[in-house]
Design a protein around this motif. Structure first.
Motif, PDB file in Angstrom:
ATOM      1  N   GLU A  63       5.604   0.934  11.753  1.00 37.35           N
ATOM      2  CA  GLU A  63       4.644   0.092  12.449  1.00 37.35           C
ATOM      3  C   GLU A  63       4.797  -1.329  11.920  1.00 37.35           C
ATOM      4  OE1 GLU A  63      -0.130  -0.629  12.342  1.00 37.35           O
ATOM      5  OE2 GLU A  63       0.511   1.425  12.896  1.00 37.35           O
ATOM      6  N   SER A  94       4.851  -1.117   8.051  1.00 35.02           N
ATOM      7  CA  SER A  94       4.478   0.179   7.485  1.00 35.02           C
ATOM      8  C   SER A  94       5.561   1.199   7.820  1.00 35.02           C
ATOM      9  CB  SER A  94       3.146   0.658   8.062  1.00 35.02           C
ATOM     10  OG  SER A  94       2.109  -0.235   7.695  1.00 35.02           O
ATOM     11  N   SER A 128       2.985  -7.587   8.910  1.00 33.81           N
ATOM     12  CA  SER A 128       2.965  -6.378   8.086  1.00 33.81           C
ATOM     13  C   SER A 128       4.044  -5.420   8.561  1.00 33.81           C
ATOM     14  CB  SER A 128       1.595  -5.696   8.132  1.00 33.81           C
ATOM     15  OG  SER A 128       1.322  -5.213   9.431  1.00 33.81           O
ATOM     16  N   SER A 170       3.591   7.218   2.925  1.00 34.56           N
ATOM     17  CA  SER A 170       3.802   5.991   3.699  1.00 34.56           C
ATOM     18  C   SER A 170       3.602   4.777   2.801  1.00 34.56           C
ATOM     19  CB  SER A 170       2.838   5.930   4.887  1.00 34.56           C
ATOM     20  OG  SER A 170       1.504   5.865   4.421  1.00 34.56           O
ATOM     21  N   THR A 171       4.343   3.723   3.141  1.00 32.86           N
ATOM     22  CA  THR A 171       4.209   2.454   2.421  1.00 32.86           C
ATOM     23  C   THR A 171       3.946   1.352   3.431  1.00 32.86           C
ATOM     24  OG1 THR A 171       6.573   1.970   2.573  1.00 32.86           O
ATOM     25  CG2 THR A 171       5.826   3.199   0.641  1.00 32.86           C
ATOM     26  N   SER A 172       3.161   0.385   3.007  1.00 31.57           N
ATOM     27  CA  SER A 172       2.845  -0.731   3.900  1.00 31.57           C
ATOM     28  C   SER A 172       2.939  -2.033   3.131  1.00 31.57           C
ATOM     29  CB  SER A 172       1.437  -0.576   4.490  1.00 31.57           C
ATOM     30  OG  SER A 172       1.316   0.636   5.206  1.00 31.57           O
ATOM     31  N   TRP A 173       3.549  -3.043   3.759  1.00 30.64           N
ATOM     32  CA  TRP A 173       3.589  -4.393   3.205  1.00 30.64           C
ATOM     33  C   TRP A 173       2.741  -5.308   4.087  1.00 30.64           C
ATOM     34  CZ3 TRP A 173       7.614  -1.133   2.719  1.00 30.64           C
ATOM     35  CH2 TRP A 173       8.265  -1.057   1.467  1.00 30.64           C
ATOM     36  N   TYR A 174       1.959  -6.133   3.436  1.00 25.90           N
ATOM     37  CA  TYR A 174       1.186  -7.142   4.154  1.00 25.90           C
ATOM     38  C   TYR A 174       1.620  -8.491   3.599  1.00 25.90           C
ATOM     39  CZ  TYR A 174      -1.507  -2.987   5.174  1.00 25.90           C
ATOM     40  OH  TYR A 174      -1.880  -1.722   5.577  1.00 25.90           O
ATOM     41  N   ASN A 193       0.839  -1.185   0.000  1.00 28.77           N
ATOM     42  CA  ASN A 193       0.000   0.000   0.000  1.00 28.77           C
ATOM     43  C   ASN A 193       0.877   1.238   0.000  1.00 28.77           C
ATOM     44  OD1 ASN A 193      -1.497   2.188   1.978  1.00 28.77           O
ATOM     45  ND2 ASN A 193      -2.870   1.223   0.505  1.00 28.77           N
ATOM     46  N   THR A 210       6.754   5.399   7.248  1.00 25.22           N
ATOM     47  CA  THR A 210       6.316   6.749   6.899  1.00 25.22           C
ATOM     48  C   THR A 210       7.534   7.644   6.738  1.00 25.22           C
ATOM     49  OG1 THR A 210       4.247   6.476   8.110  1.00 25.22           O
ATOM     50  CG2 THR A 210       4.926   8.728   7.602  1.00 25.22           C
TER      51      THR A 210
END
Length: 851
Positions: A749, A707, A705, A692-696, A683, A709
């Motif tokens: 996170e 995240s 996950s 921000s980027t997030s991996w799940y 994301n 920023t």
């Protein structure tokens, strides 16, 4: 005298060791009644010379054997056929230009079956994948190849005449050329037919005076009358006549009144001779293959000798379209680009089942390839293709029209409109005759005979529903200004009361889209060549209507793409810019986004400098479709809630790189989710100051996950390929180094299964070594005692706050550690705060249910 015998005198009878030689002859119009000799035993040779019309003599097999002279003539004839038929002159060929037949001809789908009304409606109304499934169902049971047209059926009956029916532009004449070429090359009917003649009805109409069949054949081939006569007499049962374009034959009542012609040498008007050949009066032992449009098939069937067999060219299957494209481009890269481009357009790939449409599309794309490499700019609008098809049929398939082109198209438009308003695609004969003066002469209509108990009923249809929609739109825009405006107002009112949230497209969406396409300048120029003019006030009325609708700004889902397609078909950059600027918010909530929708969005967005918002909540885009619109996303101030389905790691990384290094970062607000095989995802979210980027990661991994920023431009210098690989491995040690190397990382996170000793130590090390980090959040299903003990003895850097959240199991033994156990009453939600001041833990009111 009725009978004339001529016997030679005794001195004229020669003898041999076998006996006497006897000759007998009858004049034309006379006859010899056998036995001509009685009370005699003839052991010599008997030669019977005849020239009586219709006289057919059985010859023993030995006498049917081709002479060397005949074989030589046939060999030369085949050689000339190969030379003449190996090339194709296309509609746009200049003098001396041609292409090889082998570079164009593709086997069409041929079936030997009459379809019932339900099947015909299914074919007419379906499109895209559903249309291909319909064609596949037809081909699986009843399709045939050219080499089996004359095969015996299940009853052991071989046809004497085969009807090959097909719509205009479906490849009937092309198929005939292929049959001639393959026969002459020895690849088709080698044992069945010694000689094949090709007669074109269009040319038969132009033959003056009275001619014999032999003379007519000599007009159409390189053989002399004597050579033709010799071959017809020697083996008539091994002769095939191909009669091409029966629907173009100018039949008159005299063909039914004139006396029968039974001799290949007997003379009469060419059309009469041809009809006698079709009836089987001339050379009844020969075979016939007759092509015709459906509008003339019933007339042909009544005239044609038996046993008959019905066959129909349905056009190209999906495989046939692909094969045609491959042959046309003869370059794998260009073929793939062009075919992929067309395949994803439901309307065009359906229309490509018509070979002439296939040729028009390929020709258009190939021309554009010479100046631009982008296929999407190579084929401007669907309307332009349909207009070119109609123009082609008017120029090459409408000879001898009994009315002007504007009158013909107006009547077809009225018929199309009536069918659209009544939601009918099969139109009864009475309705058609009331509207169209000569329906059987129109190349745009199809005719079918339907069994109704003990009777037959004649029905008509357009080639496909899309052509019915096109002709309706054409009719509306060609009306005078007042009548046109009245028609459009009536049409728009039908959908006026539908909900703005209705996920269905407007009922007449295709008609309206075609109408905007017909307003295009280039399309109007094509129409004007045929005497068709669109009133300027009609153009203004449609443009005013769409501007008003866009300014209303209360549309969602597929209605959004309906209006985008209207603008795309218009393809008028100045007006599209005006319309898009009046459209503040494009909200396609929950729409199924096709590739053609992306083309429309791409084109319309390229016409503008800046657009307020694009919202695609609950929409799913494929990787390819997202790449298509990516170059114009920066045109929007806000782009939200895109979900992109990615099928490979490489595609995921490519998109991550494109999103974090391109113009996307100039957006005021942006949110996209890249879904990888529904197991893991990425994301990206951009706000005015932060990104921000997030991996799940995939289920079952310890690291759920991650995240990160950054400041707005902090994503540019990251090696996303390497970093993504490390994240998906879930290796905490491997992940530590690259995270600490990010100089602008502000917040982090992570979500893990359990806060173990290892994850607690890892969290503290990240806090210590990542100097730019100000917030670190850890979420876990369960916080283990060993992990909590580590945190209780620790402190953080003054500039960074660490928060840990999860469940603690209060059981003394066999503590809960699994995700599925979180709801048990023994578990308590807690939040741990860790700062430079020390450790604190608060109890939450109820258990936590983490996603």
């Amino acid at each position: 005298m009725d009978t004339f015998y001529k016997f030679f005198s005794k001195k004229n009878i020669s003898t041999s060791h076998s006996g006497p030689n006897v000759s007998a002859a009858a004049e034309s119009g006379g006859h010899i009644t056998a036995p001509v000799l009685t009370s005699n035993t003839i052991t010599g040779n008997v030669h019977i010379i005849h020239n009586a019309p219709g006289f057919t003599l059985y010859r023993p097999p030995s006498e049917k054997t081709q002479t060397s002279a005949t074989r030589s003539v046939i060999f030369k004839y085949k050689k000339l056929i190969c030379s003449e038929y190996q090339c194709v002159t296309e509609y746009n060929s200049r003098p001396g230009e041609h292409v090889l037949l082998s570079e164009r001809y593709t086997q069409p789908l041929i079936i030997q079956k009459h379809r019932d009304p339900k099947e015909r409606e299914e074919e007419i109304c379906s499109s895209g994948e559903s249309f291909q499934k319909v064609l596949s169902s037809r081909s699986s049971d009843d399709s045939v190849h050219l080499n089996s047209l004359f095969d015996t059926d299940s009853h052991g009956i071989s046809p004497g005449a085969v009807i090959l029916q097909g719509n205009s532009g479906n490849g009937k004449s092309f198929t005939v050329q292929k049959i001639m070429m393959d026969w002459a090359s020895g690849d088709l009917y080698k044992e069945r037919f010694d000689i094949v003649f090709h007669l074109k009805c269009k040319e038969i109409n132009r033959i003056p005076g009275k001619k014999s069949l032999v003379e007519i054949l000599s007009y159409s081939c390189s053989l002399t009358s004597d050579q033709i006569s010799q071959m017809l007499q020697q083996s008539p049962e091994k002769v095939l006549f191909i009669i091409d374009g029966f629907d173009e034959l100018r039949l008159t009542e005299e063909i039914y009144d004139m006396s029968a012609n039974t001799d290949p040498l007997q003379k009469a008007p060419a059309v009469v001779i041809l009809c006698d050949l079709l009836r089987g009066r001339i050379l009844p032992e020969s075979f016939l293959l007759v092509t015709s449009r459906s509008t003339a098939t019933d007339t042909l069937s009544k005239l044609l000798k038996g046993p008959q067999r019905f066959s129909e060219i349905m056009g190209f299957s999906e495989k046939g379209v692909e094969e045609y494209f491959q042959k046309f481009f003869q370059n794998e890269e260009l073929f793939r680009k062009a075919y992929t481009f067309v395949k994803t357009n439901e309307t065009l790939i359906t229309a490509c089942s018509i070979p002439v449409v296939c040729w028009i599309i390929c020709t258009t794309i190939k021309e554009r390839f010479k100046s631009v490499a982008d296929v999407a700019s190579g084929l401007e609008t669907t309307t332009s293709i349909y207009t070119d098809f109609v123009s082609t049929l008017l120029e090459h398939h409408c000879q001898g029209l009994s009315q002007s082109v504007p009158t013909l198209l107006r009547s077809l438009g009225q018929l199309a409109e009536r069918g659209m308003l009544e939601q009918q695609v099969l139109l009864d004969e009475k309705t058609v005759n009331e509207t169209v003066s000569d329906p059987t002469g129109s190349p745009f209509l199809c005719k079918l005979l339907i069994k109704r108990r003990i009777h037959q009923e004649t029905m008509f249809s357009f080639m496909h529903l899309s052509f019915q929609e096109f002709f309706t739109a054409l009719y509306y825009v060609l009306l005078d200004e007042e009548e046109s405006q009245r028609k459009w107002t009536q049409l728009f009112s039908i959908d006026k009361h539908s909900s703005d949230y209705d996920i269905r497209p407007p009922r007449f969406a295709a008609v309206v889209q075609f109408a905007f396409g017909l307003l295009n300048k280039d399309v109007r120029c094509t129409l004007e060549k045929h005497g068709l003019f669109i009133h300027p006030k009609t153009q203004a009325h449609l443009k005013e209507w769409i501007l008003k609708e866009l300014q209303n700004n209360k549309m969602y889902s597929v209605k959004v793409f309906f209006f985008l397609h209207c603008l795309y078909e218009l393809h008028e950059e100045g007006f599209v810019k005006e319309a898009m600027e009046a459209w503040n918010r494009i909200d396609a909530y929950a729409a199924v986004i096709r590739r053609t929708d992306c083309w429309a969005l791409l084109y319309c967005s390229q016409c503008c400098q800046c657009i307020e918002e694009l919202s695609l909540l609950d929409c799913r885009l494929t990787y390819e479709n997202f790449l298509m619109i990516l170059p114009v996303l920066h045109k929007f101030k806000t782009v939200g809630y895109l979900t992109v389905e990615v099928s490979s790691d490489s595609d995921l990384v490519e998109l991550m790189c494109a999103l974090t290094r391109g113009q996307t970062l100039s957006l005021h607000w942006f949110n996209v989710l890249l879904q990888f095989k529904k197991k893991s995802s990425f994301n990206l979210s951009i706000s005015e100051e932060l990104s921000s980027t997030s991996w799940y990661t995939k289920p079952g991994a310890s690291l759920r996950s991650l995240s990160l920023t950054f400041p707005r431009a902090g994503l540019i210098d990251i090696d996303w390929s390497r970093f993504s690989q490390i994240v998906h491995q879930g290796d905490s040690d491997a992940l530590f180094s690259p995270l600490c190397s990010f100089p602008k990382l502000k917040k982090m996170e992570i979500s893990v299964d359990c806060l173990s000793k290892m994850w607690s130590v890892w969290t503290l090390q990240i806090n210590l070594n990542c100097s730019s980090l100000t917030e670190l959040m850890v979420k876990a299903d369960f916080l283990l005692e060993e992990g909590i003990e580590i945190l209780q003895r620790s402190r953080t850097r003054p500039a960074c706050i660490v928060t840990v959240q999860g469940c603690i199991c209060n059981k003394q033994s066999q503590k809960c550690t699994q995700y599925k156990d979180r709801e048990c009453s023994c578990n308590q939600g807690v939040k741990i705060h860790l700062s430079s001041q020390g450790f604190s833990m608060e109890t939450l009111q109820k258990p936590l249910f983490w996603n």
